[in-house]
Design a protein around this motif. Structure first.
Motif, short mmCIF file in Angstrom:
data_model
loop_
_atom_site.label_atom_id
_atom_site.label_comp_id
_atom_site.label_asym_id
_atom_site.label_seq_id
_atom_site.Cartn_x
_atom_site.Cartn_y
_atom_site.Cartn_z
N VAL A 493 -58.27 17.60 31.97
CA VAL A 493 -57.56 18.61 31.19
C VAL A 493 -57.75 18.29 29.71
O VAL A 493 -57.24 17.30 29.21
N GLU A 494 -58.50 19.14 29.02
CA GLU A 494 -58.81 18.91 27.60
C GLU A 494 -57.75 19.50 26.68
O GLU A 494 -57.50 18.99 25.59
N HIS A 495 -57.15 20.62 27.09
CA HIS A 495 -56.18 21.27 26.21
C HIS A 495 -55.18 22.06 27.05
O HIS A 495 -55.53 22.57 28.11
N VAL A 496 -53.95 22.14 26.55
CA VAL A 496 -52.92 22.94 27.22
C VAL A 496 -52.49 24.04 26.26
O VAL A 496 -51.91 23.76 25.21
N PHE A 497 -52.81 25.29 26.59
CA PHE A 497 -52.45 26.42 25.75
C PHE A 497 -51.00 26.84 25.99
O PHE A 497 -50.30 27.26 25.08
N SER A 498 -50.58 26.77 27.25
CA SER A 498 -49.22 27.14 27.64
C SER A 498 -48.92 26.44 28.96
O SER A 498 -49.74 25.67 29.46
N GLY A 499 -47.74 26.73 29.52
CA GLY A 499 -47.38 26.06 30.77
C GLY A 499 -48.37 26.29 31.90
O GLY A 499 -48.56 25.42 32.76
N SER A 500 -49.05 27.45 31.91
CA SER A 500 -49.93 27.77 33.03
C SER A 500 -51.36 28.07 32.61
O SER A 500 -52.17 28.50 33.43
N ARG A 501 -51.70 27.85 31.33
CA ARG A 501 -53.05 28.14 30.85
C ARG A 501 -53.63 26.87 30.24
O ARG A 501 -53.06 26.31 29.30
N LEU A 502 -54.78 26.43 30.76
CA LEU A 502 -55.36 25.16 30.34
C LEU A 502 -56.86 25.28 30.12
O LEU A 502 -57.50 26.20 30.64
N LYS A 503 -57.38 24.33 29.36
CA LYS A 503 -58.84 24.21 29.21
C LYS A 503 -59.27 22.96 29.94
O LYS A 503 -58.71 21.87 29.71
N LEU A 504 -60.26 23.08 30.82
CA LEU A 504 -60.70 21.97 31.65
C LEU A 504 -62.15 21.61 31.36
O LEU A 504 -62.97 22.50 31.12
N TYR A 505 -62.43 20.31 31.39
CA TYR A 505 -63.82 19.83 31.36
C TYR A 505 -64.20 19.43 32.77
O TYR A 505 -63.51 18.63 33.41
#
Length: 844
Positions: A493-505
């Protein structure tokens, strides 16, 4: 000398400071309130060879002069005999220009060794016979010694030899950096020839006689500024710092570690039996730490910080007016324990304090990798991504992330760097808290990352071709079937935009994706919309914080189910057995979305939501239950009909899950094992021939020396392969040499995996680690490796929930845990389970 005038005098208590040649030395008295004056004494009646001299710049007609034969040996003879020793001398002649000639004796008086006689006796100097007076016994003695040296063919009177070639590194080595790298930071012998200031010296490297200018790594002393008229003006304490270094190192035998060569400046550390001059200069307040060169200091940057701190605390010399930047900090703010939440880059991390506050910490004494060739290598059509495009930035971040994320560390604030505005070539920096971070008491993060060797290795610079397909609908469509077929895929998990939206590597696929959690409806955060700013929904920040603390920069597994119109993938995310969608619902930070009905997690989600709704917790605080019309069922729900079957419990995990084999198929497993081992004994696998891949079935040799069926769960390296024994439920990390390919005759088609995962029905797993460990210990003692009776009660998020009875007494294991007060009852709403839940609650 015809221009000489007699000026006899005697001096004692002086020490030899340096040797200019075989017949000239510099002496100093004892320091009193500052560096004592120097005095050059030239030896009377003798002459030694002249040392090499470089032509002055700007005079093309003047050429360099090399060493005269035996000049270097004469200088070395005097250096080794006199440097740092007390001497006594008589000045016999002082010229009109102030040059002093006399006799020098080793020791406190003239009874000591006559230095001129020693040189002549060794054949390293000649006697000036043209000025001999017949009645001078000292001159007569010199002539006698010279005749003896000639007869014995000593030194210059021997046949041949006596020449040395001293080469200035600046003019003889085309690439000093390659020269420094070739030494591999190993100590080399050297003589300190000149001290320019406290932290810059000229050294003669042995045995190749390279003359090199070395700046001490990690520090800077006050210097002598050259003015426009050619004069030098010393900064405060510059003369004292120079004398401090001179008095300890000038013309001493030392060892030097050449550590780096940035921009043609050679950085190094000088080692002397009496101490490390770098640390001594700092400790005595003659120098300050310099971050840019401290990064290459091989002796441990923390020592430099400690030495500088000592001088600051004592307010000596350059720190006489020092006010500590941490002076206003309480002790609890100077030293504290915190949890690492995010590794920003190679020298910074975000930590969570016990108060719940988040704080960014920069590691003292190191700098992150930087992109030296950024402009040259930059693709104008490509967005620059420092983490992947700067060499070794990704490796450095990963090194710290794997070591620290989610762990508690000890933080000691070294200093606070004040905010700076932008300069002509430097960006603005906000205030920085620079600290020493350790984990486990001794593992120092700054030292560990500095010694990772990547940046300093000679290997080819790694290139990370990472495709960012976030929002790239066409690319996402092509990638979707692959991820769907893959089942559970590894991700970071590279970044968390919100509780249910994430950026993954996705490391295996080397791509970045935007990932939306399936099955839930999370409160929306504030964001810019075409019509204006969208106001944040209640508890959106808490949901985002919850997700960040649980998964940010953690290694997770994802199941991709679908994608939306914008190219974002939708699916389930798991971390250490926890389904993030379920966790958000359980913590009243999300609602169940109707799309969850098709998933295997639907019942768990609905059950968790119902409990939060009843408690009116967080997002359900203002929830009012709608009145439901009473519906008369024509037929009542079925009663619980238990169907116990015999199983053999083989493994119990720390989270209270366990693995069991069906007793009915036990004979088949035994037969397969016997046949398989007989086959292996007849045809042993070639050790190391098997290449492990995640998800493959294979054979693994357990600690008992026997082979078992297994599945590869993770491959860290050939020496660390994580395997799961499919017939017994236990896990192990083994080298690939203990693995072999699984013959098809013994695969899961012949006999399915015999270990099935279950967990206990009707009980709540204790959240406290110690309490949970007590329960696990109790269960291991009672049922592991025993035959029990098992009944499946209801399905769960990851495995069925079951009741277990002891094979002999038929007593319920879970009920026994409740009776002993080790666990709480998990209340179920299903009508057919009410009777057994009520029974368990009554026992509690």
């Amino acid at each position: 000398s015809t221009a000489a005038m007699d000026a006899p005098c005697r001096s004692t208590g002086e020490s030899a400071d340096s040797v200019l040649s075989g017949c000239a030395i510099i002496v100093r008295g004892q320091p009193r309130g500052g560096p004592p004056p120097e005095r050059q004494i030239n030896l009377s009646n003798i002459r030694a060879g002249a040392l090499a001299r470089r032509a002055a710049q700007g005079q093309p007609d003047v050429k360099d002069t090399p060493d005269e034969p035996w000049a270097f040996q004469a200088r070395e003879f005097l250096r080794k005999k006199l440097i740092g020793k007390e001497v006594c001398f008589n000045v016999e002649i002082k010229t009109a220009l102030g040059r002093e000639y006399g006799m020098v004796y080793l020791g406190k008086d003239t009874t000591g060794e006559n230095i001129a006689e020693s040189l002549v006796n060794e054949g390293l100097a000649t006697v000036r016979r043209e000025g001999i007076r017949g009645n001078n016994p000292e001159q007569a003695r010199l002539c006698e010694l010279e005749d003896q040296a000639k007869a014995s063919k000593k030194g210059m009177w021997s046949e041949g030899g006596g020449t040395h070639t001293i080469r200035d590194l600046k003019y003889t080595i085309e690439n000093p950096r390659n020269f420094v790298d070739s030494l591999h930071q190993k100590p080399i012998n050297a003589i300190i020839e000149h001290v320019r200031d406290g932290s810059v010296v000229r050294a003669l490297l042995l045995p190749d006689y390279y003359l090199v200018t070395v700046m001490l790594s990690g520090i800077k002393c006050p210097t002598f500024k050259r003015e426009a008229d050619g004069t030098e003006s010393p900064e405060p304490f510059a003369a004292e710092a120079k004398f401090f270094t001179e008095s300890r190192l000038l013309q001493r035998d030392v060892q030097i570690i050449l550590e780096s060569c940035p921009n043609q400046i050679i950085l190094g550390t000088i080692l002397h039996p009496n101490g490390n001059i770098t640390e001594l200069l700092l400790k005595e307040g003659f120098a300050r730490c310099v971050d840019w060169s401290m990064a290459v200091y091989t002796q441990g940057a923390e020592k430099l910080r400690a030495a500088e701190r000592s001088a600051k605390e004592r307010k000596i010399r350059i720190w006489k007016d020092y006010v500590a930047p941490t002076a206003n900090l309480d002790q609890k703010d100077r030293q504290f324990v915190a949890k690492v939440m995010q590794v920003v880059n190679a020298d910074a991390m975000v930590v969570k304090l016990n108060s719940g506050e988040y704080k960014t910490i920069h590691l003292s004494s190191i700098r992150p990798p930087k992109n030296e060739g950024e402009e040259k290598n930059k693709d104008k059509d490509k967005r620059f991504r420092p983490l992947y495009d700067i060499p070794y930035m990704f490796e450095a971040r990963e090194f710290l992330r794997k070591k620290l994320i989610g762990k508690k560390v000890n933080v000691t604030v070294d200093y606070i760097r004040a905010a700076t505005g932008p300069g002509e070539s430097t960006p603005a920096f906000s205030e920085r808290t620079c600290a020493t971070v350790t984990i486990g008491g001794i593992y120092k993060c700054s030292s560990a990352i500095k010694n990772g060797k990547g940046l300093h290795s000679k290997k080819e610079v790694p290139i990370h071709r990472v495709a960012d397909i976030s929002g790239e609908t066409q690319k996402a469509k092509q990638f979707l079937p692959f991820l769907q077929r893959a089942g559970r895929s590894e991700a970071v998990v590279e970044h968390v935009f919100s509780g249910s939206r994430l950026k993954l590597y996705m490391p295996k696929e080397t791509c970045l994706i935007t990932f939306l959690l399936a099955g839930i409806e999370c409160p929306r955060s504030a964001r810019n919309m075409p019509g204006g700013m969208q106001v944040a929904e209640p508890f959106s920040d808490q949901a985002m914080l919850f997700t960040k603390e649980l998964v940010l920069q953690r290694e997770v597994e994802v199941e991709v189910e679908s994608m939306d119109k914008a190219g974002n993938f939708i699916g389930w995310l798991h971390i250490e057995g926890v389904n993030l969608s379920v966790a958000l619902v359980e913590n009243a930070l999300s609602k169940v979305h109707f799309t969850a009905e098709r998933s295997p997690y639907y019942k768990t989600l609905v059950s968790a939501e119902e409990q939060c709704r009843q408690r009116k917790e967080k997002i359900w605080a203002n929830y009012e239950e709608k009145p439901v019309e009473e519906v008369v069922h024509l037929s009542e729900e079925k009663e619980r009909v238990p169907n116990y079957r015999p199983v053999f419990v083989t493994e119990i995990s720390d989270n209270l899950h366990f693995y069991a084999q069906d007793v009915e198929t036990g004979a088949q497993l035994e037969t397969l094992m016997e046949t398989m081992r007989a086959e292996i004994a007849a045809h042993p696998p070639v050790e190391g021939s098997y290449s492990a891949r995640r998800g493959d079935y294979c054979l693994a040799k357990f600690a008992d020396g026997e082979w078992y069926r297994a599945r590869v769960e993770k491959v860290e390296s050939p020496a660390k392969v994580h395997v799961f024994y499919i017939d017994y439920g236990n896990r192990e990390v083994v080298p690939s040499t203990r693995l072999a390919a699984m013959p098809p005759a013994f695969g899961t088609r012949t006999l399915p995996a015999q270990a099935t995962e279950y967990t206990f029905a009707f009980i709540q797993v204790p959240l406290d680690e110690d309490a949970r460990a007590d329960v696990v210990d109790c269960i291991v003692r009672d049922i592991q490796n025993t035959q029990c009776m098992m009944n499946i009660e209801y399905s769960g998020a990851s495995c069925p929930h079951v009741s277990i009875q002891f094979g002999d007494t038929k007593e319920d294991v879970g009920l026994g845990l409740v009776k002993e007060g080790l666990v709480m009852v998990d209340v179920r709403k299903e009508k057919h389970l009410q009777k057994i839940v009520t029974k368990s609650s009554f026992k509690l």
